[in-house]
Design a protein around this motif. Structure first.
Motif, PDB file in Angstrom:
ATOM      1  N   ASP A  73       0.696  -1.362   0.048  1.00 32.02           N
ATOM      2  CA  ASP A  73       0.093   0.059   0.068  1.00 32.02           C
ATOM      3  C   ASP A  73       0.958   1.276  -0.037  1.00 32.02           C
ATOM      4  O   ASP A  73       0.524   2.205   0.603  1.00 32.02           O
ATOM      5  CB  ASP A  73      -0.969   0.026   1.097  1.00 32.02           C
ATOM      6  CG  ASP A  73      -2.125   0.906   1.105  1.00 32.02           C
ATOM      7  OD1 ASP A  73      -2.397   1.421   0.014  1.00 32.02           O
ATOM      8  OD2 ASP A  73      -2.646   1.278   2.123  1.00 32.02           O
ATOM      9  N   ILE A  88      -2.365  -3.299  10.270  1.00 31.39           N
ATOM     10  CA  ILE A  88      -2.304  -4.105   8.958  1.00 31.39           C
ATOM     11  C   ILE A  88      -2.255  -5.532   9.573  1.00 31.39           C
ATOM     12  O   ILE A  88      -3.047  -6.231   8.704  1.00 31.39           O
ATOM     13  CB  ILE A  88      -0.894  -3.621   8.406  1.00 31.39           C
ATOM     14  CG1 ILE A  88      -0.697  -2.205   7.762  1.00 31.39           C
ATOM     15  CG2 ILE A  88      -0.436  -4.831   7.499  1.00 31.39           C
ATOM     16  CD1 ILE A  88       0.703  -1.898   7.325  1.00 31.39           C
ATOM     17  N   LYS A  92      -5.243  -6.414   7.338  1.00 30.53           N
ATOM     18  CA  LYS A  92      -5.315  -6.393   6.048  1.00 30.53           C
ATOM     19  C   LYS A  92      -4.249  -7.486   5.489  1.00 30.53           C
ATOM     20  O   LYS A  92      -4.511  -8.126   4.399  1.00 30.53           O
ATOM     21  CB  LYS A  92      -4.427  -4.974   5.655  1.00 30.53           C
ATOM     22  CG  LYS A  92      -5.271  -3.827   5.885  1.00 30.53           C
ATOM     23  CD  LYS A  92      -4.547  -2.397   5.293  1.00 30.53           C
ATOM     24  CE  LYS A  92      -5.414  -1.150   5.620  1.00 30.53           C
ATOM     25  NZ  LYS A  92      -4.930  -0.180   5.134  1.00 30.53           N
ATOM     26  N   PRO A 322      -9.123  -9.746   5.628  1.00 32.36           N
ATOM     27  CA  PRO A 322      -7.780  -9.278   5.142  1.00 32.36           C
ATOM     28  C   PRO A 322      -7.651  -9.259   3.550  1.00 32.36           C
ATOM     29  O   PRO A 322      -8.678  -9.948   2.662  1.00 32.36           O
ATOM     30  CB  PRO A 322      -6.965 -10.201   5.495  1.00 32.36           C
ATOM     31  CG  PRO A 322      -7.616 -11.433   5.704  1.00 32.36           C
ATOM     32  CD  PRO A 322      -9.035 -11.202   6.169  1.00 32.36           C
ATOM     33  N   GLU A 323      -6.768  -8.494   2.999  1.00 29.88           N
ATOM     34  CA  GLU A 323      -6.562  -8.367   1.437  1.00 29.88           C
ATOM     35  C   GLU A 323      -5.680  -9.505   1.016  1.00 29.88           C
ATOM     36  O   GLU A 323      -5.668 -10.037  -0.165  1.00 29.88           O
ATOM     37  CB  GLU A 323      -5.985  -7.039   1.274  1.00 29.88           C
ATOM     38  CG  GLU A 323      -5.950  -6.711  -0.268  1.00 29.88           C
ATOM     39  CD  GLU A 323      -5.107  -5.661  -0.663  1.00 29.88           C
ATOM     40  OE1 GLU A 323      -5.283  -5.227  -1.755  1.00 29.88           O
ATOM     41  OE2 GLU A 323      -4.778  -4.722   0.134  1.00 29.88           O
TER      42      GLU A 323
END
Length: 495
Positions: A73, A88, A92, A322-323
């Motif tokens: 990011d 995070i 994420k 989360p991504e």
């Protein structure tokens, strides 16, 4: 064009030990694209898990990050503050560890473990405030974090140099000379620390002033939001209260139910209640294939099988949506049938949630049906890197050949090849190709110089001198070529 979500560049990580510096990760680079599965494959000790722990910011205290960056990011995760990593890690970027039993608290019910993170972050007003100040707070904290990282790394390097004085084999003259050098290094260290602190102070002053302004504005916005929510609730309930006085019987019950629903909706806008957390947890338990989730919600980890425990760990990782999902050998402790189910589950969840996945394993066979790209690691370095088709059907590095030769196969009649020897001691990393000592294809140059990456295609690279134009032509092992032939024949027959 693929959208890049994570980029690891020239990462170098060592660990300080009593016996010396262990070179765990040596100049590792790779990228993770949106929606893909990148598999990192290699023997135990090759640096796979250390790389993933660096991404998660959970390296051991004796770790020294000597070089590199991990860009997520737009930021380098190696330089961010713990405050930002808190936002995070788990939120994420989620992680599934290899042993589900040790990942779960044995004396806490499953339901509580799944809902714990949701309830810790249940105050939506607090989360709103933190989001409003997040950009300025992170900018402020990151400058301090970067300074602290640089100071700690400098101190670790000095401690490592100073530890040479403990060598009992040194002569008195050599030891006296070393002590003088240590004293000079100590002065250099103190000077470096002073300069880093001074430089940091100059940078953080304007950032702190901006942060104070942002905090005041954020508090006002949160108060206004809460006031509007409460006002709307009161406005919606007021006419219902008036109706309630004139109503009777069934009408009263219906009005009270409507009022209760308005109050519940208001509460859910301000915080996540235990009831809401439980509802979400049961939905996720259903998603990961746990039968009777309402009953299982109240059970302890020992009441679940190994495969079901791994599903619980996956559910916990998914609660924050989360991504990126990092799977660190999630099937190692499971039998073959359950392995297949867990791999199928991870694949399905990845597709449904549009996740990007880093899958770490020591077994190439495990990732055959789920990898988009594969990075083969050995002795802290990536030795081959390419798409799954390229690595499985056109492997070029002797270590990749060795891994493929050791996978059991029902179709091949060739005898399985064990990889001879053991991985090198990374306190004393080899001068040339780290795999040379165990490779029957090694040439003289392999013991003298480290091979560069040779480009095979735009997406396929391998670090082996066998790809040099001056190298003798070598055929891959018969067991590997036979398996490739049978696989390709099977695909053509299927078509």
């Amino acid at each position: 064009m693929n959208e890049k979500v994570l980029s690891v560049n020239n990462l170098v990580i060592s660990f300080k030990t009593d016996n010396g510096l262990v070179r765990a990760v040596r100049d590792v680079s790779f990228e993770l694209n949106k929606g893909e599965t990148l598999c990192i494959v290699g023997e135990s000790g090759s640096g796979k898990s250390v790389t993933s722990k660096a991404i998660m910011g959970i390296l051991a205290k004796n770790a020294i990050i000597e070089n590199g960056s991990i860009i997520y990011d737009g930021e380098n995760l190696l330089e961010v503050s713990e405050e930002e990593f808190y936002k995070i890690r788990g939120h994420k970027i989620g992680m599934i560890f290899q042993d589900p039993l040790s990942s779960l608290n044995p004396i806490v019910k499953i339901g509580k473990q799944i809902t714990e993170a949701m309830l810790i972050n249940s105050d939506k007003l607090k989360l709103m405030y933190e989001d409003l100040i997040s950009k300025d707070l992170i900018a402020y904290k990151n400058v301090i974090a970067k300074r602290n990282i640089e100071i700690n790394n400098a101190k670790k390097q000095f401690d490592l140099f100073a530890s040479k004085a403990k060598d009992k084999t040194l002569s008195k003259e050599a030891k006296d000379k070393l002590l003088v050098e240590i004293k000079a290094k100590k002065q250099e260290l103190n000077q470096v620390i002073l300069e880093l602190k001074k430089e940091c102070q100059e940078k953080i002053k304007p950032l702190k002033e901006q942060l104070d302004i942002t905090k005041k504005e954020a508090k006002l916005k949160v108060k206004a939001y809460k006031r509007d929510i409460i006002a709307k609730k009161n406005n919606d309930i007021a006419p219902l209260k008036a109706k309630l006085k004139l109503a009777n019987g069934k009408e009263k019950q219906a009005i009270k139910k409507e009022m209760a629903q308005i109050k519940l909706e208001t509460t859910n806008k301000l915080k996540i209640t235990k009831a809401e957390a439980k509802r979400r947890a049961i939905a996720i338990m259903k998603e990961v294939g746990i039968p009777e989730p309402e009953r299982r919600f109240k059970q302890f980890p020992f009441e679940f099988s190994g495969g079901m425990r791994q599903r619980i760990v996956i559910a916990i990782a998914l609660t924050a949506n989360p991504e990126i999902l990092i799977c660190d050998e999630p099937t190692t402790a499971l039998d073959v049938t359950i392995q297949a189910q867990i791999l199928e589950l991870i694949n399905r969840i990845k597709e449904e949630r549009h996740l990007s996945c880093i899958f770490i394993t020591h077994d190439l066979g495990v990732v055959a049906n789920m990898a988009d790209r594969i990075a083969v690691m050995y002795a802290g370095k990536i030795v081959e890197y390419g798409t799954a088709e390229e690595v499985f059907f056109d492997p070029r590095h002797p270590y990749t050949w060795a891994l493929l030769s050791s996978i059991p196969d029902v179709d091949s009649k060739e005898k399985l090849d064990a990889i001879p020897g053991t991985p090198p001691n990374m306190i004393y990393p080899p001068k040339g190709d780290a795999f040379a000592e165990r490779s029957k294809y090694a040439m003289k140059i392999d013991f003298m110089m480290e091979p560069p990456f040779f480009k095979i295609t735009d997406t396929h690279y391998a670090a082996t001198w066998l790809l040099d134009s001056r190298a003798p032509k070598v055929e891959m092992p018969k067991i590997v070529s036979e398996r490739i032939r049978l696989s390709l024949k099977g695909e053509n027959d299927h078509e």
